[in-house]
Design a protein around this motif. Structure first.
Motif, mmCIF file in Angstrom:
data_model
loop_
_atom_site.group_PDB
_atom_site.id
_atom_site.type_symbol
_atom_site.label_atom_id
_atom_site.label_comp_id
_atom_site.label_asym_id
_atom_site.label_seq_id
_atom_site.Cartn_x
_atom_site.Cartn_y
_atom_site.Cartn_z
ATOM 1 N N THR A 44 21.326 11.430 66.503
ATOM 2 C CA THR A 44 21.672 12.286 67.640
ATOM 3 C C THR A 44 20.451 12.383 68.530
ATOM 4 O OG1 THR A 44 21.000 14.328 66.526
ATOM 5 C CG2 THR A 44 23.286 13.604 66.211
ATOM 6 N N THR A 45 20.492 13.254 69.506
ATOM 7 C CA THR A 45 19.365 13.377 70.431
ATOM 8 C C THR A 45 18.134 13.984 69.770
ATOM 9 O OG1 THR A 45 20.214 15.503 71.192
ATOM 10 C CG2 THR A 45 20.821 13.543 72.476
ATOM 11 N N THR A 46 18.310 14.686 68.642
ATOM 12 C CA THR A 46 17.174 15.337 67.990
ATOM 13 C C THR A 46 16.978 14.936 66.534
ATOM 14 O OG1 THR A 46 18.562 17.206 67.350
ATOM 15 C CG2 THR A 46 17.370 17.380 69.444
ATOM 16 N N THR A 47 17.998 14.374 65.892
ATOM 17 C CA THR A 47 17.956 14.175 64.443
ATOM 18 C C THR A 47 18.476 12.801 64.048
ATOM 19 O OG1 THR A 47 18.430 16.534 64.206
ATOM 20 C CG2 THR A 47 18.658 15.205 62.244
ATOM 21 N N LYS A 48 17.872 12.265 62.980
ATOM 22 C CA LYS A 48 18.385 11.054 62.339
ATOM 23 C C LYS A 48 18.946 11.463 60.980
ATOM 24 C CE LYS A 48 15.489 7.510 64.441
ATOM 25 N NZ LYS A 48 14.648 6.349 64.171
ATOM 26 N N TYR A 49 20.132 10.989 60.675
ATOM 27 C CA TYR A 49 20.808 11.309 59.421
ATOM 28 C C TYR A 49 20.799 10.070 58.537
ATOM 29 C CZ TYR A 49 22.459 15.293 62.102
ATOM 30 O OH TYR A 49 22.521 16.432 62.869
ATOM 31 N N TRP A 50 20.207 10.216 57.364
ATOM 32 C CA TRP A 50 20.059 9.110 56.426
ATOM 33 C C TRP A 50 20.913 9.397 55.201
ATOM 34 C CZ3 TRP A 50 16.642 5.269 57.995
ATOM 35 C CH2 TRP A 50 15.777 5.599 59.041
ATOM 36 N N LYS A 51 21.511 8.342 54.610
ATOM 37 C CA LYS A 51 22.246 8.511 53.366
ATOM 38 C C LYS A 51 21.777 7.456 52.378
ATOM 39 C CE LYS A 51 26.391 5.820 54.430
ATOM 40 N NZ LYS A 51 27.842 5.844 54.481
#
Length: 157
Positions: A44-51
């Motif tokens: 997103t514009t502020t966060t990276k989501y890792w799995k």
């Protein structure tokens, strides 16, 4: 006496794993934390989501765009991937470092370095001899380059 109350951000920092990044075989960025590998799921514009890369695992990490830990769910349903990480890191190292580590592994396994063949030794002597002759001014630069090209381009008989 003043008491210090730890915020949730302080707790995240004290428990935060060491995070590093490597590239996948396809050149995509992977995150490594606590000997587990995570792939980027969404940005997103502020966060990276890792799995977690294991399909059956629900462990997740959130980082900001600069790779700093924001949130972590580090409960994995499988053993750590230490060996896989070592192999991936090994592949990313420059060629000479790979050769060194390969020789180190051979040494620890009780194997010695493979001896050079007589032909390889003869070629190296020719190259060294040409280099010395050029250095001391016995031959010109063109003669040096001609000698090198002849030595390196020799065909097998």
């Amino acid at each position: 006496m003043a008491t210090v109350v730890a915020s949730s951000e302080d707790e995240t920092q004290s428990k935060s794993p060491t995070i590093s990044f490597i590239n996948s075989q396809k050149g995509k960025q992977l995150l490594i934390a606590n000997e587990y590998i995570f792939k980027l799921n969404k940005t997103t514009t502020t966060t990276k989501y890792w799995k977690c890369v294991a399909n059956s695992c629900f462990a997740k990490i959130h980082t900001d765009l600069n790779g700093h830990l924001v949130k972590i769910n580090d409960q994995h349903s499988h053993p750590s991937e230490k060996e896989t990480i070592e192999v991936r890191e090994f592949r990313e190292k420059p060629r000479e470092e790979n050769r060194f580590h390969h020789l180190r592994i051979q040494f620890y396994a009780g194997l010695g370095a493979r001896p050079k063949q007589a032909k390889t030794i003869a070629i190296q002597r020719s190259i060294d001899n040409l280099g010395q002759r050029y250095y001391y001014g016995v031959i010109s630069a063109m003669a040096y380059l001609d000698g090198l090209s002849y030595t390196v381009a020799k065909r097998k008989k």
